[in-house]
Motif scaffolding. Structure first.
Motif, PDB file in Angstrom:
ATOM      1  N   GLU A   1       0.829  -1.206   0.000  1.00 18.07           N
ATOM      2  CA  GLU A   1       0.000   0.000   0.000  1.00 18.07           C
ATOM      3  C   GLU A   1       0.864   1.256   0.000  1.00 18.07           C
ATOM      4  N   CYS A   2       1.919   1.273   0.815  1.00 25.77           N
ATOM      5  CA  CYS A   2       2.811   2.432   0.859  1.00 25.77           C
ATOM      6  C   CYS A   2       3.552   2.593  -0.473  1.00 25.77           C
TER       7      CYS A   2
ATOM      8  N   ASN B   1       1.233   4.097  -2.995  1.00 23.92           N
ATOM      9  CA  ASN B   1       1.046   5.538  -2.798  1.00 23.92           C
ATOM     10  C   ASN B   1       2.215   6.326  -3.366  1.00 23.92           C
TER      11      ASN B   1
ATOM     12  N   LYS C   1       2.518   3.394   8.597  1.00 22.68           N
ATOM     13  CA  LYS C   1       2.459   3.891   7.223  1.00 22.68           C
ATOM     14  C   LYS C   1       3.200   5.216   7.101  1.00 22.68           C
ATOM     15  N   ARG C   2       3.006   6.103   8.089  1.00 22.76           N
ATOM     16  CA  ARG C   2       3.687   7.390   8.018  1.00 22.76           C
ATOM     17  C   ARG C   2       5.207   7.210   8.024  1.00 22.76           C
TER      18      ARG C   2
ATOM     19  N   GLN D   1       6.304   5.717   4.529  1.00 23.15           N
ATOM     20  CA  GLN D   1       6.188   6.700   3.468  1.00 23.15           C
ATOM     21  C   GLN D   1       7.210   7.813   3.633  1.00 23.15           C
TER      22      GLN D   1
END
Length: 636
Positions: free
Chosen positions: A502-503, A506, A536-537, A540
């Protein structure tokens, strides 16, 4: 007695002699005590060395004992696989036991249906009895889950195991305990077909290691997994108790320390209180096993002959003190003779003989310095008092300054937090407007050419995302953001590969041509427990930094498994981070280049997020092609 006391009171030499004796006595006694205890320590050190030597000798005997069993098993396993027939297995099992008197039993157990005639189970066993050797085909039972069978199968290699024979039907073990060297068997097609297990009764092993005792009351003990007793003079503790079992963590911390050292495979010596008695313990791991052998020697036995020195030390102390007293009296009488003359003159003046004069002395001895230096001493004392007062005043002034500085620092920290919250609030309003109009402009028909309109909208979206990123970092670094993170759920069950994909998705939406590679050693259904938002942060942020600071030619995201952690590795090529800047990169509001984009909060916040999830974020300094950051998270 009264005359003696009166003589002492009137005699300065006797008073000084007794004073010297009182001063010399602690030194003399201290010296004797140091000598006494140093000798005690020397005896203990020598005893520890002797115990270690005995332990090493015993360990060599055990290793020879075990190597004999391993060799007898290893040199015959090929013949088993070459002659994989029931009769041959029985003959080979009997041959291995008869080959070596140290072997108490040997079993060869096959996988299900290897011999269709016997069905699911086939196991032959040879046991050494006092006068005979017996070989039988064992009755059917579920031996596949026995530790001696499943352990070598899982490890795919030979190993030593210890287990408890509940039935103890062979009557060859001590309380049913058997040490077994188990080895997996493979046929010519390299298929697993069974296990050969060569047994050693721990009763025999206990006799081997107990043959030599360096001191009275000393004994050997052997522990295995989780500190469980395999060999111990108290047979009621075997296999059912551990070294930690009867110890209080608060009162017997030394026993816990010993157990930890032994179960972790360390080697050394310790002083431990066992069953209320101080003992010296030497311990050493048994090679190729998770066992540990220890030799316990009571201090009372070690120091038995040493304690007899007390009968010699006492008389020597009394004789020494008497000699010191006699020497002190002789020396003091010679030393205070000038003082006695001075005292007689002063006494004559006190009696009214005022024509008796005391000449001013020019000597530099103690009496002369006493007379001539009294005033100087008083002046120096006054000076020192003034200096102490000034130092106290200066210390009070500095304490007051430190207090004011601390209050200013607290106020500055509060103002900083308020500033960050205010900036975060102010940035989010235009952020929503920019992103909204960018979406409308992308979806609506425009008079601008499509390529130009797309470029404009992409730029608006990119800048809005950067603005949102900075706003989020400012909010996370504020007091409120920190509080929200502390109270966030850290036990969310996350699919590791899914969240990484997912990351990556993005970041590819922003940089579609990014040469990014994803590798994972973990299956897609592998889960970790963490906070989804902050994980996630972190990922990313590291990907954004890799794109921003690298040469753009190589990006790798890899997942690796360690013993107790899962490592997420983000790697790029480029200039990397200079060695002198590595200590500052995790400090808030610190940037490697003052002209570069960002607030200097990305890496500090990422590290804080990972630590709050029970892990850590580190820079791999062994990688020199660019930057490699590693996120370490606990498996559970």
């Amino acid at each position: 007695m009264r005359k003696i006391v009166q003589y002492i009171r009137q005699s300065l030499s006797m008073k000084l002699s007794l004073g010297i004796l009182l001063m010399a006595m602690p030194i003399f006694l201290l010296s004797l005590s140091i000598l006494y205890f140093q000798s005690r320590n020397t005896v203990k050190v020598e005893a520890m060395e002797h115990a270690t030597s005995v332990l090493n000798t015993t360990m060599q005997r055990i290793c020879r004992f075990m190597n004999t069993i391993e060799t007898a098993t290893d040199i015959n396993d090929w013949e088993i696989t070459e002659n994989l027939q029931p009769d041959s297995l029985m003959a080979l099992s009997r041959y291995i036991v008869s080959l070596n008197g140290n072997i108490d039993g040997c079993s060869i157990s096959a996988e299900p249906n290897v011999f269709p005639k016997y069905g699911r189970y086939f196991s032959v066993y040879t046991v050494r009895e006092p006068d005979t050797i017996t070989t039988v085909i064992e009755q059917e039972y579920e031996y596949f889950q026995k530790i001696w069978y499943k352990t070598p199968r899982i490890l795919d290699k030979p190993c030593w195991v210890v287990y408890y024979d509940d039935a103890d039907s062979l009557e060859l073990t001590l309380d049913g305990m058997i040490a077994s060297y188990s080895k997996p068997l493979y046929n010519k097609e390299k298929q697993f077909v069974g296990v050969i297990s060569t047994d050693l009764a721990l009763l025999h092993l206990s006799r081997v290691i107990s043959e030599e005792k360096p001191y009275e009351g000393s004994y050997f003990m052997m522990t295995g997994e989780e500190g469980r007793y395999y060999v111990h003079p108290d047979t009621t503790l075997l296999f059912t108790h551990t070294i930690f079992g009867d110890a209080d963590p608060n009162k017997n911390a030394d026993v816990y320390a010993l157990g930890h050292e032994m179960t972790t495979g360390h080697e050394g010596s310790m002083s431990v209180v066992i069953n209320g008695e101080r003992c010296l313990v030497s311990f050493k791991p048994v090679p190729s096993t998770n066992w540990s052998l220890a030799l316990v020697c009571p201090e009372r036995s070690i120091l038995k002959s040493y304690n007899r020195l007390g009968f010699i030390i006492g008389p020597l102390t009394i004789i020494g003190l008497l000699l010191i007293l006699m020497f002190s009296i002789t020396t003091v009488r010679q030393t205070i003779r000038p003082i006695n003359k001075l005292a007689k003159k002063i006494q004559r003046i006190a009696e009214g003989h005022y024509d008796e004069s005391i000449k001013k002395t020019h000597y530099s001895d103690a009496l002369g310095r006493l007379q001539n230096s009294f005033a100087m001493m008083q002046e120096a004392l006054h000076l020192h008092v003034n200096n102490i007062q000034q130092m106290n005043d200066e210390a009070a002034r500095r304490n007051e300054e430190l207090k004011r500085t601390s209050e200013l620092a607290k106020e500055a920290a509060s103002q900083k937090s308020l500033f960050i919250q205010n900036v975060s609030h102010q940035v989010r309003t235009p952020l929503n407007i920019i992103m909204g109009f960018a979406q409308v402009l992308r979806e609506s028909k425009s008079l601008l050419p499509n390529d130009e309109a797309k470029s404009i909208t992409d730029m608006m979206k990119y800048n809005s995302m950067m603005l949102e990123r900075m706003s989020r970092m400012l909010f996370d670094s504020s007091a409120k953001g920190t509080t929200e993170e502390l109270y966030a759920d850290r036990n969310e069950e996350l699919y590791c590969n899914e969240i990484l994909r997912e990351c990556i998705s993005n970041i590819l939406k922003i940089y579609p041509d990014l040469p990014l590679t994803f590798e994972s050693e973990m299956p897609d259904d592998f889960c970790i427990h963490a906070t989804r938002l902050y994980l996630k942060r972190t990922i990313q942020e590291l990907l954004f930094n890799a794109v921003k600071y690298s040469d753009g030619k190589h990006f790798l995201v890899r997942v690796q498994e360690k013993i107790s952690t899962v490592c997420i590795i983000i790697e790029d090529t480029g200039p990397g981070i200079a060695e002198e800047q590595r200590e500052l990169m995790f400090q808030p509001f610190t940037k490697i280049n003052d002209l570069s984009e960002g607030l200097g909060l990305g890496l500090p916040l990422a590290k804080r997020h990972v630590r709050n999830m029970g892990g850590d974020l580190i820079l791999d300094t062994s990688y020199h092609e660019g930057c490699r950051f590693i996120i370490e998270l606990p498996k559970q």
